[in-house]
Design an enzyme around this catalytic site. Structure first.
Site, PDB file in Angstrom:
ATOM      1  N   HIS A   1      -6.481 -10.521   8.058  1.00  0.00           N
ATOM      2  CA  HIS A   1      -7.412  -9.583   7.417  1.00  0.00           C
ATOM      3  C   HIS A   1      -8.453  -9.046   8.392  1.00  0.00           C
ATOM      4  O   HIS A   1      -9.133  -8.067   8.082  1.00  0.00           O
ATOM      5  CB  HIS A   1      -8.086 -10.248   6.203  1.00  0.00           C
ATOM      6  CG  HIS A   1      -9.119 -11.275   6.541  1.00  0.00           C
ATOM      7  ND1 HIS A   1      -8.882 -12.630   6.461  1.00  0.00           N
ATOM      8  CD2 HIS A   1     -10.413 -11.147   6.941  1.00  0.00           C
ATOM      9  CE1 HIS A   1      -9.975 -13.283   6.810  1.00  0.00           C
ATOM     10  NE2 HIS A   1     -10.915 -12.412   7.100  1.00  0.00           N
TER      11      HIS A   1
ATOM     12  N   ASP B   1      -1.006 -13.176  -5.054  1.00  0.00           N
ATOM     13  CA  ASP B   1      -0.327 -14.445  -5.250  1.00  0.00           C
ATOM     14  C   ASP B   1       0.148 -15.082  -3.943  1.00  0.00           C
ATOM     15  O   ASP B   1       0.059 -16.290  -3.766  1.00  0.00           O
ATOM     16  CB  ASP B   1       0.885 -14.250  -6.191  1.00  0.00           C
ATOM     17  CG  ASP B   1       0.441 -13.974  -7.619  1.00  0.00           C
ATOM     18  OD1 ASP B   1      -0.742 -14.194  -7.907  1.00  0.00           O
ATOM     19  OD2 ASP B   1       1.277 -13.536  -8.426  1.00  0.00           O
TER      20      ASP B   1
ATOM     21  N   SER C   1     -14.201 -16.381   9.804  1.00  0.00           N
ATOM     22  CA  SER C   1     -12.787 -16.279   9.458  1.00  0.00           C
ATOM     23  C   SER C   1     -11.962 -15.902  10.678  1.00  0.00           C
ATOM     24  O   SER C   1     -12.403 -15.150  11.551  1.00  0.00           O
ATOM     25  CB  SER C   1     -12.583 -15.266   8.331  1.00  0.00           C
ATOM     26  OG  SER C   1     -13.157 -14.035   8.655  1.00  0.00           O
TER      27      SER C   1
END
Length: 384
Positions: A176, A241, A317
């Site tokens: 990301h 998911d 992150s």
């Protein structure tokens, strides 16, 4: 490279569904039960992941905003209740895009093989809730610590995240930080990696100054990224998911960094981790310019994720999550990266919302993929 691999094709067999389930559920643990037991790196049966075909894609727009953390409502129960993916689904997830420094983009489909030889509930956003009670993070100061292993393996991305040196020219980070699941982020084409270096007060370079009266300041020295690999599991999932399961990316630098790096390893079960703890260091946004170290217990796990409450803020992150265990073959203690810190997740614990910080585990399949990206030869990726 491909020709060499394919000359050995008779040694392979395609991974079928039963084999895939075995790979997903049954790693070959070697954990002694002696009262003098040391936390030992287990042996794993690592599959082989090879490129099958590569297509040229249109150049990306680089129009997404960089995300420094990820939030997902699918917790451990959600993941554990999900059906096992089929072989074709796993192949699709492990296929990947490669972004080059000139802006060109390719998509590579992969095959998964087994070597046949004998050796072988969404809550309200709380941006500051990633600190749990007393802030247990440690800012690392002084070049004697910052420039020494393992802290020296932590680097900063120009998009704002953290990465970890895992080879002479490679950095492991979160997907990301490069791609928001739909598009590459602004700055991904000219992505750089920053290395902390001493900033001497008199402006000299390379001088060995030991005067304690002179405060040490650090600066970043930047190296451009040559190419970036992002798994399709992230691009297709976008933190829903399955997306968070594939929130990792590998960066190849334009030149070697000349620092000691930390090897990757397959993530053992949480119960086999020393003290049940993990460690990682990152460049948290609330402490600009500081490298921040932390450790904490793993609270829960799925096959792909580790749930913990290590204090962290956006910017951390992409940090490599590591542990130190005994390497039986080499008769020494060794640190390895077993996961990538991804972000924040709300979890329904017996009807009560609870928040965790989440790390993506390096599974045998992910190990095989990342190792191949680094080495370019499956023969160097047989031991996880």
């Amino acid at each position: 490279m491909f020709d060499r691999n394919w000359t050995e094709r008779p040694a392979f067999r395609m991974a079928g569904l039963s084999t895939l389930i075995l790979l997903l559920c049954a790693a070959k643990d070697v954990m002694p039960s002696s009262p003098h037991w040391k936390p030992t790196w287990p042996s794993y049966r690592v599959p082989v992941i090879l490129p099958q075909s590569t297509l040229n894609l249109d150049k990306p727009q680089f129009d997404a905003e960089a995300r420094l953390d990820v939030v997902s409502p699918c917790g451990p129960a959600c993941h554990k209740s999900s059906p096992l993916p089929t072989y074709e689904e796993v192949k699709n997830y492990l296929s990947y895009e490669t972004l080059y420094a000139n802006g060109s983009l390719t998509e590579t489909e992969v095959g998964i093989y087994i070597l046949s030889s004998s050796d072988g509930s969404q809550g309200k956003s709380r941006t500051k809730r990633q600190i749990y009670g007393y802030d247990s993070r440690f800012s690392i100061f002084g070049k004697d610590f910052l420039l020494n292993y393992p802290f020296s393996t932590s680097v900063k991305l120009s998009t704002g995240c953290t990465g970890t040196l895992v080879a002479e020219k490679h950095v492991l980070t979160a997907a990301h930080c490069i791609h928001d699941g739909k598009s590459y982020v602004k700055g991904a084409q000219k992505l750089r990696v920053g290395f902390l270096k001493p900033k001497l007060k008199d402006g000299s370079k390379g001088a060995n100054i030991t005067n304690s009266a002179m405060p040490e300041k650090m600066k970043f020295q930047w190296i451009r990224v040559k190419r970036t690999h992002v798994p399709k599991g992230w691009i297709k999932g976008n933190a829903n998911d399955i997306g968070m399961d594939y929130d990792y990316a590998l960066l190849e630098l334009k030149k070697p960094h000349k620092r000691k790096f930390m090897k990757i390893g397959v993530s053992p079960p949480a119960r086999h981790l020393p003290g049940g703890r993990i460690h990682f260091s990152g460049y948290d946004n609330d402490r600009p310019g500081n490298l921040v170290y932390r450790f904490c217990d793993v609270k829960d796990e799925t096959y792909d994720l580790l749930y913990q409450q290590c204090d962290a803020q956006p910017g951390a992150s992409g940090s490599g999550v590591y542990v130190r265990m005994w390497k039986r073959q080499n008769h020494k203690w060794e640190r390895k990266i077993i996961g990538i810190f991804s972000g924040h997740q709300w979890v329904d614990m017996n009807g009560t919302p609870q928040d965790f910080n989440v790390a993506v585990r390096i599974t045998p399949l992910k190990y095989a993929q990342i190792c191949y990206w680094i080495k370019g030869n499956y023969l160097d990726c047989r031991e996880g």
